[in-house]
Design a protein around this motif. Structure first.
Motif, PDB file in Angstrom:
ATOM      1  N   HIS A 113     -21.354  -8.227  20.106  1.00 45.53           N
ATOM      2  CA  HIS A 113     -20.602  -9.474  20.257  1.00 45.53           C
ATOM      3  C   HIS A 113     -19.846  -9.497  21.593  1.00 45.53           C
ATOM      4  O   HIS A 113     -19.875 -10.492  22.321  1.00 45.53           O
ATOM      5  CB  HIS A 113     -19.637  -9.647  19.083  1.00 45.53           C
ATOM      6  N   THR A 114     -19.181  -8.396  21.912  1.00 46.43           N
ATOM      7  CA  THR A 114     -18.403  -8.313  23.157  1.00 46.43           C
ATOM      8  C   THR A 114     -19.320  -8.390  24.380  1.00 46.43           C
ATOM      9  O   THR A 114     -18.999  -9.070  25.365  1.00 46.43           O
ATOM     10  CB  THR A 114     -17.571  -7.016  23.192  1.00 46.43           C
ATOM     11  N   LEU A 115     -20.464  -7.729  24.329  1.00 48.25           N
ATOM     12  CA  LEU A 115     -21.404  -7.787  25.450  1.00 48.25           C
ATOM     13  C   LEU A 115     -22.001  -9.184  25.616  1.00 48.25           C
ATOM     14  O   LEU A 115     -22.208  -9.642  26.746  1.00 48.25           O
ATOM     15  CB  LEU A 115     -22.509  -6.739  25.290  1.00 48.25           C
ATOM     16  N   VAL A 116     -22.256  -9.861  24.516  1.00 50.50           N
ATOM     17  CA  VAL A 116     -22.734 -11.251  24.607  1.00 50.50           C
ATOM     18  C   VAL A 116     -21.673 -12.113  25.283  1.00 50.50           C
ATOM     19  O   VAL A 116     -21.975 -12.935  26.157  1.00 50.50           O
ATOM     20  CB  VAL A 116     -23.113 -11.813  23.218  1.00 50.50           C
ATOM     21  N   GLU A 117     -20.403 -11.913  24.897  1.00 44.54           N
ATOM     22  CA  GLU A 117     -19.316 -12.673  25.530  1.00 44.54           C
ATOM     23  C   GLU A 117     -19.267 -12.419  27.034  1.00 44.54           C
ATOM     24  O   GLU A 117     -19.099 -13.345  27.824  1.00 44.54           O
ATOM     25  CB  GLU A 117     -17.973 -12.315  24.900  1.00 44.54           C
ATOM     26  N   LYS A 118     -19.401 -11.154  27.444  1.00 43.82           N
ATOM     27  CA  LYS A 118     -19.380 -10.815  28.873  1.00 43.82           C
ATOM     28  C   LYS A 118     -20.585 -11.415  29.588  1.00 43.82           C
ATOM     29  O   LYS A 118     -20.460 -11.939  30.690  1.00 43.82           O
ATOM     30  CB  LYS A 118     -19.349  -9.293  29.078  1.00 43.82           C
ATOM     31  N   ALA A 119     -21.747 -11.313  28.988  1.00 49.33           N
ATOM     32  CA  ALA A 119     -22.973 -11.816  29.614  1.00 49.33           C
ATOM     33  C   ALA A 119     -22.926 -13.320  29.836  1.00 49.33           C
ATOM     34  O   ALA A 119     -23.442 -13.829  30.830  1.00 49.33           O
ATOM     35  CB  ALA A 119     -24.184 -11.449  28.762  1.00 49.33           C
ATOM     36  N   THR A 120     -22.280 -14.033  28.934  1.00 49.51           N
ATOM     37  CA  THR A 120     -22.273 -15.497  29.002  1.00 49.51           C
ATOM     38  C   THR A 120     -21.033 -16.072  29.689  1.00 49.51           C
ATOM     39  O   THR A 120     -20.948 -17.274  29.887  1.00 49.51           O
ATOM     40  CB  THR A 120     -22.385 -16.102  27.584  1.00 49.51           C
TER      41      THR A 120
END
Length: 194
Positions: free
Chosen positions: A35-42
């Motif tokens: 979830h955190t990596l998706v937030e960073k990626a987007t």
């Protein structure tokens, strides 16, 4: 260590955030990490380097998802990144390459749509072809053959389509048109000998 890496992902120094995003791939089965990596990626406020590294780490979620955990939200996020012109090409390109591991007809169709659409940059379209390498869907295979044959497409894109057809060369519906391209002296040498 996971908690420390998640904390470092919020550091002021982008190089520390990038290193943390890379290291978090070791915890990709964890929902909070994904979830955190998706937030960073987007995140449009994040640096491109951190976003690219977050996508690279998320690609493992697609590769390892069989039988372990659901990766649908990761696949959807990466596809959204690839399709949206609101993101830098570097992020879109790595998202398409990460989608190589998606084992999903809808995703493959969407990636093939990007390959064929002139609305995307050359680098994004080439990444779409790259992301379709080894795909087992016959519809996708036909679309890659069509892209390779399409003289309206730039040569670099056509070359990427041919490369992505490599694992299908034993099939006549791939071998024959690719051989015809290679034998056609009107084609550029780099397309004839990729």
């Amino acid at each position: 260590e996971k908690k420390e890496l998640l904390r470092q992902l919020e550091d002021n120094d982008p190089f520390i955030r990038e290193a943390a995003a890379k290291a978090l791939k070791n915890y990709i089965s964890d929902n909070e990490v994904r979830h955190t990596l998706v937030e960073k990626a987007t995140s449009s406020s994040e640096t491109v380097g951190v976003r690219v590294q977050a996508v690279k780490s998320l690609s493992l979620a697609l590769q390892q998802s069989a039988g372990r955990y659901r990766s649908g939200n990761v696949r959807g996020a990466l596809l959204d990144l690839a399709e949206s012109s609101n993101h830098p090409d570097a992020v879109r390109v790595i998202s398409l390459k990460a989608l190589y591991a998606a084992n999903d007809d809808k995703t493959w169709d969407a990636v093939a749509d990007i390959l064929e659409s002139s609305h995307y940059s050359s680098s994004v379209r080439k990444a779409a072809a790259w992301g379709l390498f080894g795909n087992t869907d016959t519809r996708v295979r036909r679309r890659l053959v069509s892209a390779a044959e399409n003289t309206n497409f730039e040569q670099g894109l056509r070359i990427e389509a041919v490369k992505s057809l490599f694992s299908w060369m034993q099939n006549r519906d791939v071998y024959k048109p690719v051989l015809e391209l290679a034998e056609n002296t009107n084609e550029g040498e780099s397309l004839r000998v990729p």
